[in-house]
Design an enzyme around this catalytic site. Structure first.
Site, mmCIF file in Angstrom:
data_model
loop_
_atom_site.group_PDB
_atom_site.id
_atom_site.type_symbol
_atom_site.label_atom_id
_atom_site.label_comp_id
_atom_site.label_asym_id
_atom_site.label_seq_id
_atom_site.Cartn_x
_atom_site.Cartn_y
_atom_site.Cartn_z
ATOM 1 N N GLY A 98 -13.731 4.047 -12.239
ATOM 2 C CA GLY A 98 -14.374 3.045 -13.098
ATOM 3 C C GLY A 98 -15.868 2.991 -12.829
ATOM 4 N N ARG B 68 -11.546 9.632 -15.188
ATOM 5 C CA ARG B 68 -10.397 9.690 -14.276
ATOM 6 C C ARG B 68 -9.733 11.026 -14.587
ATOM 7 N NH1 ARG B 68 -10.340 4.351 -12.367
ATOM 8 N NH2 ARG B 68 -10.864 2.794 -13.940
ATOM 9 N N ASP C 133 -11.705 4.087 -4.140
ATOM 10 C CA ASP C 133 -10.722 4.646 -3.194
ATOM 11 C C ASP C 133 -10.056 5.913 -3.738
ATOM 12 O OD1 ASP C 133 -9.516 3.021 -5.146
ATOM 13 O OD2 ASP C 133 -7.784 2.604 -3.886
ATOM 14 N N THR D 293 -17.614 0.886 -6.614
ATOM 15 C CA THR D 293 -16.483 0.272 -7.322
ATOM 16 C C THR D 293 -16.664 -1.239 -7.309
ATOM 17 O OG1 THR D 293 -14.092 -0.150 -7.282
ATOM 18 C CG2 THR D 293 -15.084 0.395 -5.172
ATOM 19 N N ASP E 141 -14.301 -3.225 -7.192
ATOM 20 C CA ASP E 141 -13.133 -3.830 -6.525
ATOM 21 C C ASP E 141 -13.365 -4.214 -5.062
ATOM 22 O OD1 ASP E 141 -11.796 -3.451 -8.907
ATOM 23 O OD2 ASP E 141 -10.796 -1.613 -8.277
ATOM 24 N N ASP F 90 -12.693 -2.542 -2.494
ATOM 25 C CA ASP F 90 -11.446 -2.283 -1.771
ATOM 26 C C ASP F 90 -11.512 -1.065 -0.848
ATOM 27 O OD1 ASP F 90 -11.609 -0.455 -3.820
ATOM 28 O OD2 ASP F 90 -9.559 -0.728 -4.538
ATOM 29 N N ARG G 38 -7.719 -4.559 -9.295
ATOM 30 C CA ARG G 38 -6.544 -3.692 -9.125
ATOM 31 C C ARG G 38 -5.577 -4.349 -8.141
ATOM 32 N NH1 ARG G 38 -6.059 2.046 -10.963
ATOM 33 N NH2 ARG G 38 -8.249 1.778 -11.425
ATOM 34 N N LEU H 147 -15.776 -6.541 -19.479
ATOM 35 C CA LEU H 147 -17.149 -7.079 -19.418
ATOM 36 C C LEU H 147 -17.585 -7.243 -17.970
ATOM 37 C CD1 LEU H 147 -17.643 -10.347 -18.741
ATOM 38 C CD2 LEU H 147 -16.601 -10.615 -20.965
HETATM 39 N N1 LIG Z 1 -4.571 11.885 -4.705
HETATM 40 C C1 LIG Z 1 -5.603 12.381 -5.405
HETATM 41 N N2 LIG Z 1 -5.834 13.712 -5.410
HETATM 42 C C2 LIG Z 1 -6.872 14.240 -6.093
HETATM 43 N N3 LIG Z 1 -7.728 13.490 -6.823
HETATM 44 C C3 LIG Z 1 -7.545 12.179 -6.858
HETATM 45 C C4 LIG Z 1 -6.485 11.539 -6.141
HETATM 46 N N4 LIG Z 1 -6.563 10.202 -6.371
HETATM 47 C C5 LIG Z 1 -7.611 10.034 -7.197
HETATM 48 N N5 LIG Z 1 -8.210 11.199 -7.477
HETATM 49 C C6 LIG Z 1 -9.342 11.444 -8.385
HETATM 50 O O1 LIG Z 1 -10.237 10.335 -8.389
HETATM 51 C C7 LIG Z 1 -10.328 9.814 -9.717
HETATM 52 C C8 LIG Z 1 -10.661 8.370 -9.683
HETATM 53 O O2 LIG Z 1 -9.648 7.636 -9.016
HETATM 54 P P1 LIG Z 1 -9.254 6.142 -9.490
HETATM 55 O O3 LIG Z 1 -8.894 6.196 -10.926
HETATM 56 O O4 LIG Z 1 -8.239 5.633 -8.542
HETATM 57 O O5 LIG Z 1 -10.603 5.336 -9.418
HETATM 58 P P2 LIG Z 1 -11.447 4.836 -8.159
HETATM 59 O O6 LIG Z 1 -12.299 5.932 -7.663
HETATM 60 O O7 LIG Z 1 -10.552 4.185 -7.159
HETATM 61 O O8 LIG Z 1 -12.415 3.782 -8.853
HETATM 62 P P3 LIG Z 1 -12.051 2.325 -9.410
HETATM 63 O O9 LIG Z 1 -10.844 1.810 -8.699
HETATM 64 O O10 LIG Z 1 -13.277 1.536 -9.132
HETATM 65 O O11 LIG Z 1 -11.839 2.498 -10.881
HETATM 66 C C9 LIG Z 1 -8.978 10.174 -10.323
HETATM 67 O O12 LIG Z 1 -8.997 10.143 -11.722
HETATM 68 C C10 LIG Z 1 -8.787 11.578 -9.804
HETATM 69 O O13 LIG Z 1 -9.562 12.511 -10.510
HETATM 70 O O1 LIG Z 2 -11.315 1.264 -17.233
HETATM 71 P P1 LIG Z 2 -9.883 1.266 -16.901
HETATM 72 O O2 LIG Z 2 -9.373 2.651 -16.756
HETATM 73 O O3 LIG Z 2 -9.104 0.394 -17.808
HETATM 74 O O4 LIG Z 2 -9.753 0.671 -15.429
HETATM 75 C C1 LIG Z 2 -9.494 -0.627 -15.041
HETATM 76 C C2 LIG Z 2 -9.477 -0.672 -13.538
HETATM 77 O O5 LIG Z 2 -10.708 -0.266 -13.018
HETATM 78 C C3 LIG Z 2 -11.201 -1.242 -12.142
HETATM 79 O O6 LIG Z 2 -12.015 -2.041 -12.891
HETATM 80 C C4 LIG Z 2 -12.111 -0.748 -11.120
HETATM 81 O O7 LIG Z 2 -13.187 -0.087 -11.739
HETATM 82 C C5 LIG Z 2 -9.995 -2.012 -11.686
HETATM 83 O O8 LIG Z 2 -10.280 -3.270 -11.181
HETATM 84 C C6 LIG Z 2 -9.197 -2.018 -12.960
HETATM 85 O O9 LIG Z 2 -7.833 -2.127 -12.688
HETATM 86 MG MG LIG Z 3 -9.903 2.189 -6.937
#
Ligand SMILES: Nc1ncnc2c1ncn2[C@@H]1O[C@H](COP(=O)(O)OP(=O)(O)OP(=O)(O)O)[C@@H](O)[C@H]1O
Ligand SMILES: O=P(O)(O)OC[C@H]1O[C@](O)(CO)[C@@H](O)[C@@H]1O
Ligand SMILES: [Mg+2]
Length: 325
Positions: free
Chosen positions: A13, A74, A105, A128, A130, A132, A174, A256
């Protein structure tokens, strides 16, 4: 100028302050004699070779902008071994020797796996809303999102008070309650329902038992979004059924919360962590997240940063309970 390039991508995100982070990494790298490439659409762009050089001018006038100029994604493909192999090949082709990943994460989990499979130095930056990620007190984007939520709740408070209603306001996070708990404190909400506070007693029952309407005729309850369906709508429906005398409404703040110009706090955090990330690379660090703890920059190994369940300070729950009588 040194051989090869560093590569920067944003993933997961978007979070306000990602642009300030891209700017800081780029400028600090150039200052120290490195060339920089921007990778578009996160890991997806690494696999598909959507890459171009970044100059210091390319990152002008972005410190104040929300979102990410590099776009984000993603990437399902990066979760496969074939996808990561392709990403590695593209890195070789583009002469990228060190990868900087700005994300949450999930993004750092991906980086950890990639770095284990290939001999590629990766440096993570916590981007992020979050908050987290373990090992850092704050993530880039969290402060801005918190301020946005508080601004919205202040507005909801006006109508809640005028109509004498209970509002359940759902916020992102999340599976982490940082945004909910701290926005509740900052907005003077009557309660927060967060995943970290799951006990045998139902949080809604607790709230009702505390006598939430003893002194007030309106209430605001902040609820963390729930992947299991126990979000604001769930609690609102229960109150409507179990306490039909109350007039209940739901507001889901949604995306938002992710937009907008970054707060001063996020801009400073992004700038500090961006410069520290280049410093870390020059010291030979790899596969670490650059975090902030007690106002000092720290290097956190990926394995620790992505540990699930970064704990929330339980005293925050007491603060909210005591102040919401
Ligand atoms: N186990 C995994 N192995 C390889 N790539 C991964 C794995 N987990 C996540 N990723 C990569 O990281 C991208 C982002 O992960 P995720 O959608 O969990 O968002 P995030 O980095 O935690 O950010 P946010 O939670 O703020 O949206 C995934 O779409 C994927 O491309
Ligand atoms: O934009 P998307 O894929 O709907 O993602 C929403 C998720 O992304 C986050 O906003 C983190 O960026 C989470 O808190 C929420 O669950
Ligand atoms: Mg995350």
């Amino acid at each position: 100028m040194k051989e090869g390039y560093i590569g920067i991508l944003t993933s997961g995100g978007d979070a306000s302050g990602m642009n300030a982070t891209i700017r800081a990494i780029t400028r600090s790298a150039i200052c120290n004699g490195y060339k920089v490439k921007g990778i578009y659409r996160g890991y997806e762009g690494l696999i598909n070779d959507e890459i171009r050089e970044l100059t210091t001018e390319d990152v002008s006038n972005i410190i104040q902008r929300g979102g990410t100029i590099l776009k984000t994604a993603r990437s399902k493909d990066f979760e496969t071994a074939e996808g990561r192999e392709k990403a590695y090949e593209v890195m070789q082709k583009e002469k990228i020797h060190t990868l900087f990943i700005i994300g949450g994460d999930g993004s750092l989990t991906g980086a950890r796996i990639f770095a284990q499979e290939y001999d590629v130095p990766c440096i993570g930056l916590p981007g992020t809303i979050d908050n987290d990620l373990w090992g850092t007190d704050l993530t880039i984007g969290y402060d801005t999102a918190l301020n946005t939520i508080v601004e919205c709740v202040d507005k909801i408070r006006d109508t809640a008070t005028s109509h004498e209603r209970i509002f359940f306001v759902e916020v992102m996070g999340r599976d982490a309650g940082f945004l909910a708990q701290n926005s509740a404190i900052a907005s003077g909400a009557e309660a927060a329902i967060i995943p970290e506070d799951q006990t045998d007693t139902d949080q809604l029952e607790e709230f009702i038992k505390r006598g939430f309407r003893k002194t007030k005729n309106s209430s605001i309850v902040i609820v963390t979004e729930s992947p299991t369906g126990k979000g604001a709508n769930y609690y609102a429906e229960r109150v409507k059924k179990e306490y039909p005398q109350y007039d209940v409404r739901v507001t889901i703040l949604g995306h938002l919360q992710r937009g907008g110009s970054p707060s001063a706090g996020d801009r400073i955090l992004a700038s500090r962590l961006g410069c520290a990330a280049i410093q870390a690379m020059m010291e030979g660090q790899r596969n670490v997240m650059i975090g902030i703890r007690n106002d000092k920059v720290v290097y956190v190994p990926f394995a620790e940063a992505i540990k699930k369940n970064k704990p929330i300070d339980k005293s925050l729950i007491t603060v909210l309970n005591e102040l919401s009588i």
